[in-house]
Design an enzyme around this catalytic site. Structure first.
Site, PDB file in Angstrom:
ATOM      1  N   ASP A 214      53.342 -46.716 -39.346  1.00 13.86           N
ATOM      2  CA  ASP A 214      53.864 -45.609 -38.552  1.00 13.86           C
ATOM      3  C   ASP A 214      52.724 -44.729 -38.027  1.00 13.86           C
ATOM      4  OD1 ASP A 214      56.292 -44.044 -37.738  1.00 13.86           O
ATOM      5  OD2 ASP A 214      55.376 -42.520 -39.013  1.00 13.86           O
ATOM      6  N   GLU A 263      43.280 -60.172 -49.730  1.00 13.98           N
ATOM      7  CA  GLU A 263      43.273 -60.554 -51.139  1.00 13.98           C
ATOM      8  C   GLU A 263      44.396 -61.539 -51.454  1.00 13.98           C
ATOM      9  OE1 GLU A 263      41.705 -56.172 -52.758  1.00 13.98           O
ATOM     10  OE2 GLU A 263      43.700 -56.922 -53.315  1.00 13.98           O
TER      11      GLU A 263
END
Length: 561
Positions: A214, A263
């Site tokens: 956002d 990751e």
């Protein structure tokens, strides 16, 4: 295409699925209400997983479902690592992810990093801790101006209207770009940065596939004294050094986030909501070293016009090549008037216009709205977008042909933009957030067992899912078939424009011979023998011509099944 084949296409290329995905935005509080309290919830989404599967989408994007006082529809987050108890529990969330993943549908969640709720434990701690405290340094606090600090530090105005500063009990002021209940975070604070990395890992560990960020362009700020006035602020170029918007240093944050995303195997995805000044600025958010993708909102402020569409398509495909990302196509979302309504109103270049005391947008006035024409144009525009390279974001209810709900009484409205004088399409954003009609009867048209949290008009019965699902000529049936065929036809991210000899008709071809013809005009467009290859149309094709305000898909024999 069988269900098994659809699932297989959804599973393909786990690291790059997002590049040409069809993503369905769910506004959870208005999707489906499982417990009858009038508010949509996570179990409600689980109850409609088969509907989402049948629709043929690749992923869902959930607007905020976190604990919130709903000062801004859930974008005032009180806890980033939990579910609002009115919407369910973390166990319900896990069950939803499992149900969607079982069908090959990925999950994207909203992250709101610019501000928290004023009920967030950090902000409550900041209020109690006082001036100069570490707790206040997580936010943007300043002394006021005037003889005794009784005036705001600046005359800046918030996005929702009204002052952008609010005074607290001890006399200091805090900055809020949006509602008073949404204090902006201080992204120079290492604790803020580290906490959001924890949040990204929290949801990734629960199986979330990606994140929608956002107001991604507003996090970092330069509030070095003296602060500019509102008039001075508006004259500062948005070139990476503006004090509040689209600063170059925001990309240091997203580089950190990318390391977290990477990751995981497959890497988590992200898409930026970034209202910035140029395609070059937007491309920075879509870089492989950053978020990876950024929303293209250009069609939200365009008319139903072939010239505007072609220019926007060409510019954004060029931009995607520059960034190495894929572009995104959006016609509706939770912040704008639904496109079926926009296209049924007088052309306003996508923006609301005030005539006297009345806004000519946001669903009315009714005597200016041609509902059938708006729906027809909306279907034509959507079919065009679904044929383009890149990902398409669909907003809940558009597959039903829903129009904006304008007839909401002031006392029933919820959007702070309406109450504070902001200009989100004149009447605020409640009209596109009204709960969906699942059945043609019932107190809330099947949304729940009781009344919905925003009033649904009687005409919603005409757009109910149960009726449209049984009607092969309905908007829902068109979306389902378009998404089914799209999985079969979508190839790489190229297209070639085909001359039409008309300014109001667009035609292009994808590498496998799939063609899209979009007639934005009112006169038929002759396609001759190619009409025999039409596999889908947003309207009734008569002979060898494409009617006005209609899009058709043409495919070589044997390409679809």
């Amino acid at each position: 295409m069988t269900d098994a084949l659809l699932v297989e296409t959804r599973k393909a290329d786990p690291a790059t699925w997002w590049r040409q995905a069809a993503v369905y935005q769910i506004y959870p509080r208005s999707f489906a209400d499982a417990n009858g309290d009038g508010l949509g919830d996570i179990p409600g989404i689980v109850s409609r997983v088969d509907y989402l599967d049948d629709l043929g989408i690749d992923a869902v994007w959930l607007s905020p479902f976190y604990p919130s006082a709903l000062a801004d529809g859930g974008y005032d987050v009180a806890d980033y690592r939990d579910v609002d108890p009115r919407l369910g529990t973390l166990e319900d969330f896990d069950a939803m992810v499992a149900a969607l993943h079982a069908r090959g549908i990925r999950v994207v969640v909203d992250i709101v990093p610019n501000h928290t709720s004023d009920l967030h434990e950090w902000f409550q701690e900041a209020l109690a801790a006082g001036r100069g405290s570490a707790a206040r340094d997580r936010y943007i606090f300043r002394e006021g101006s005037g003889e005794n600090g009784e005036l705001p530090p600046t005359d800046w105005v918030s996005v929702f209207g009204g002052p952008a500063w609010e005074r607290v009990e001890d006399g200091q002021w805090y900055f809020h770009n949006f509602a008073t209940e949404q204090p902006d975070l201080n992204w120079d604070n290492p604790e803020v940065r580290e906490d959001f990395l924890t949040t990204l890992r929290f949801w990734s560990d629960r199986g979330v596939d990606g994140f929608r960020i956002d107001v991604a362009h507003m996090l970092t700020k330069d509030l070095t004294e003296p602060l500019p006035s509102r008039a001075e602020l508006e004259l500062i170029p948005q070139d990476g050094k503006h004090p509040l918007i689209d600063r170059d240093d925001v990309h240091e944050i997203y580089a950190e986030w990318r390391r977290v995303f990477d990751e995981y195997d497959p890497p988590r995805t992200a898409v930026a909501e970034a209202w910035v000044s140029t395609p070059e600025r937007r491309a920075k958010y879509a870089s492989a070293e950053g978020l990876g993708q950024a929303f293209n909102f250009d069609l939200l402020v365009a008319d139903f016009d072939a010239g505007q569409f072609r220019s926007i398509i060409a510019e954004n495909l060029a931009q995607s090549q520059m960034s190495g990302s894929s572009t995104t196509w959006v016609l509706s979302n939770h912040d704008v008037t639904r496109h079926a309504t926009r296209y049924g109103l007088p052309a306003l270049n996508g923006r609301p216009v005030k005539q006297g005391t009345e806004w000519v947008a946001a669903g009315g006035p009714e005597d200016r709205l041609d509902r059938e024409r708006g729906r027809r144009r909306a279907c034509a525009a959507t079919l065009l977008l679904l044929g383009l390279p890149g990902s398409t974001y669909l907003y809940q209810g558009e597959e039903l042909g829903l129009h904006e709900v304008a007839e909401i009484a002031p006392q029933e409205r919820q959007d702070p933009a309406f109450f504070r004088g902001g200009e989100f399409d004149g009447l605020g954003r409640d009209g596109c957030r009204v709960p969906l009609p699942w059945t043609a009867t019932g107190s809330s048209f099947g949304f729940g067992s009781g009344d919905a949290h925003l009033p649904q008009p009687a005409w919603f019965a005409e757009y109910a899912v149960d009726d449209e699902a049984a009607d092969p000529a309905s908007t829902l049936s068109l979306y389902r078939e378009a998404l089914r065929l799209r999985h079969r036809l979508q190839t790489d991210e190229r297209l070639e424009w085909i001359p039409t000899g008309r300014d109001d008709v667009l035609r292009f071809e994808r590498p496998n011979g799939w063609q899209i013809v979009a007639n934005f005009g009112t006169e038929p467009f002759e396609i001759g023998a190619d009409a025999e290859g039409i596999v889908l149309s947003s309207g009734t094709v008569d002979g060898r011509s494409v009617p006005g305000e209609t899009t058709v898909w043409i495919a070589p024999a044997g390409l679809v099944g």
